[in-house]
Design a protein around this motif. Sequence first.
Motif, PDB file in Angstrom:
ATOM      1  N   TRP A  53      62.134  35.059  19.870  1.00 43.56           N
ATOM      2  CA  TRP A  53      61.617  33.727  20.189  1.00 43.56           C
ATOM      3  C   TRP A  53      61.516  32.871  18.922  1.00 43.56           C
ATOM      4  CZ3 TRP A  53      55.759  32.748  20.754  1.00 43.56           C
ATOM      5  CH2 TRP A  53      55.518  31.402  21.048  1.00 43.56           C
ATOM      6  N   SER A  57      63.592  29.580  18.121  1.00 46.88           N
ATOM      7  CA  SER A  57      62.844  28.330  17.888  1.00 46.88           C
ATOM      8  C   SER A  57      63.315  27.620  16.626  1.00 46.88           C
ATOM      9  CB  SER A  57      61.346  28.623  17.763  1.00 46.88           C
ATOM     10  OG  SER A  57      60.842  29.108  18.975  1.00 46.88           O
ATOM     11  N   SER A  64      66.897  24.548  24.513  1.00 43.90           N
ATOM     12  CA  SER A  64      65.455  24.530  24.789  1.00 43.90           C
ATOM     13  C   SER A  64      65.116  25.465  25.936  1.00 43.90           C
ATOM     14  CB  SER A  64      64.965  23.113  25.067  1.00 43.90           C
ATOM     15  OG  SER A  64      65.615  22.591  26.209  1.00 43.90           O
ATOM     16  N   ALA A  65      66.043  25.639  26.875  1.00 48.26           N
ATOM     17  CA  ALA A  65      65.800  26.548  28.005  1.00 48.26           C
ATOM     18  C   ALA A  65      65.656  27.991  27.516  1.00 48.26           C
ATOM     19  CB  ALA A  65      66.930  26.444  29.022  1.00 48.26           C
ATOM     20  N   GLU A  68      62.276  28.261  25.754  1.00 50.74           N
ATOM     21  CA  GLU A  68      61.197  28.256  26.743  1.00 50.74           C
ATOM     22  C   GLU A  68      61.132  29.572  27.508  1.00 50.74           C
ATOM     23  OE1 GLU A  68      61.791  24.779  29.162  1.00 50.74           O
ATOM     24  OE2 GLU A  68      61.466  23.437  27.464  1.00 50.74           O
ATOM     25  N   ASN A  69      62.281  30.147  27.855  1.00 56.08           N
ATOM     26  CA  ASN A  69      62.297  31.435  28.550  1.00 56.08           C
ATOM     27  C   ASN A  69      61.727  32.542  27.682  1.00 56.08           C
ATOM     28  OD1 ASN A  69      63.314  30.579  31.017  1.00 56.08           O
ATOM     29  ND2 ASN A  69      65.444  30.887  30.402  1.00 56.08           N
ATOM     30  N   GLN A  71      59.599  32.130  25.252  1.00 55.26           N
ATOM     31  CA  GLN A  71      58.167  31.871  25.132  1.00 55.26           C
ATOM     32  C   GLN A  71      57.427  32.367  26.373  1.00 55.26           C
ATOM     33  OE1 GLN A  71      57.048  27.749  24.740  1.00 55.26           O
ATOM     34  NE2 GLN A  71      54.962  28.267  24.143  1.00 55.26           N
ATOM     35  N   ARG A  72      57.963  32.097  27.549  1.00 56.66           N
ATOM     36  CA  ARG A  72      57.346  32.573  28.794  1.00 56.66           C
ATOM     37  C   ARG A  72      57.324  34.097  28.847  1.00 56.66           C
ATOM     38  NH1 ARG A  72      59.601  27.957  31.127  1.00 56.66           N
ATOM     39  NH2 ARG A  72      61.555  29.023  31.619  1.00 56.66           N
ATOM     40  N   THR A  75      54.658  35.352  26.459  1.00 59.22           N
ATOM     41  CA  THR A  75      53.321  35.104  27.008  1.00 59.22           C
ATOM     42  C   THR A  75      52.994  36.100  28.117  1.00 59.22           C
ATOM     43  OG1 THR A  75      53.469  32.753  26.457  1.00 59.22           O
ATOM     44  CG2 THR A  75      51.839  33.374  28.100  1.00 59.22           C
TER      45      THR A  75
END
Length: 107
Positions: A53, A57, A64-65, A68-69, A71-72, A75
Amino acid sequence: MNNAGSADGNDEAEHKESQFTLMQKSELEALAIAAIKVHRRLIDADEAVYEEWTRASSDPTASSAVVENLQREYTARQQNSEAQQEELSEIIDALGYVPDVAPDVDD
């Protein structure tokens, strides 16, 4: 006089803790060792996702997808690790000590 078990959602945790305290020490120790090994594997996997990630970044060519994936996913992994850590903590509390667990050796 604080009986907030059901009011704050702690019934499940209290049930698990009482379940663990009813177990034999040998069973608890085996359970703790297994949970520690799982926790170590989760940490390693979480770290790999985190590194990917952070690389994505800082990569201007990464979409960005993708960022974001990742990051999700990171998390979600952290939430899973937190739940597993809470259970491990309850097992260790019931056992009364942290058992020695040899490090995994990858050949």
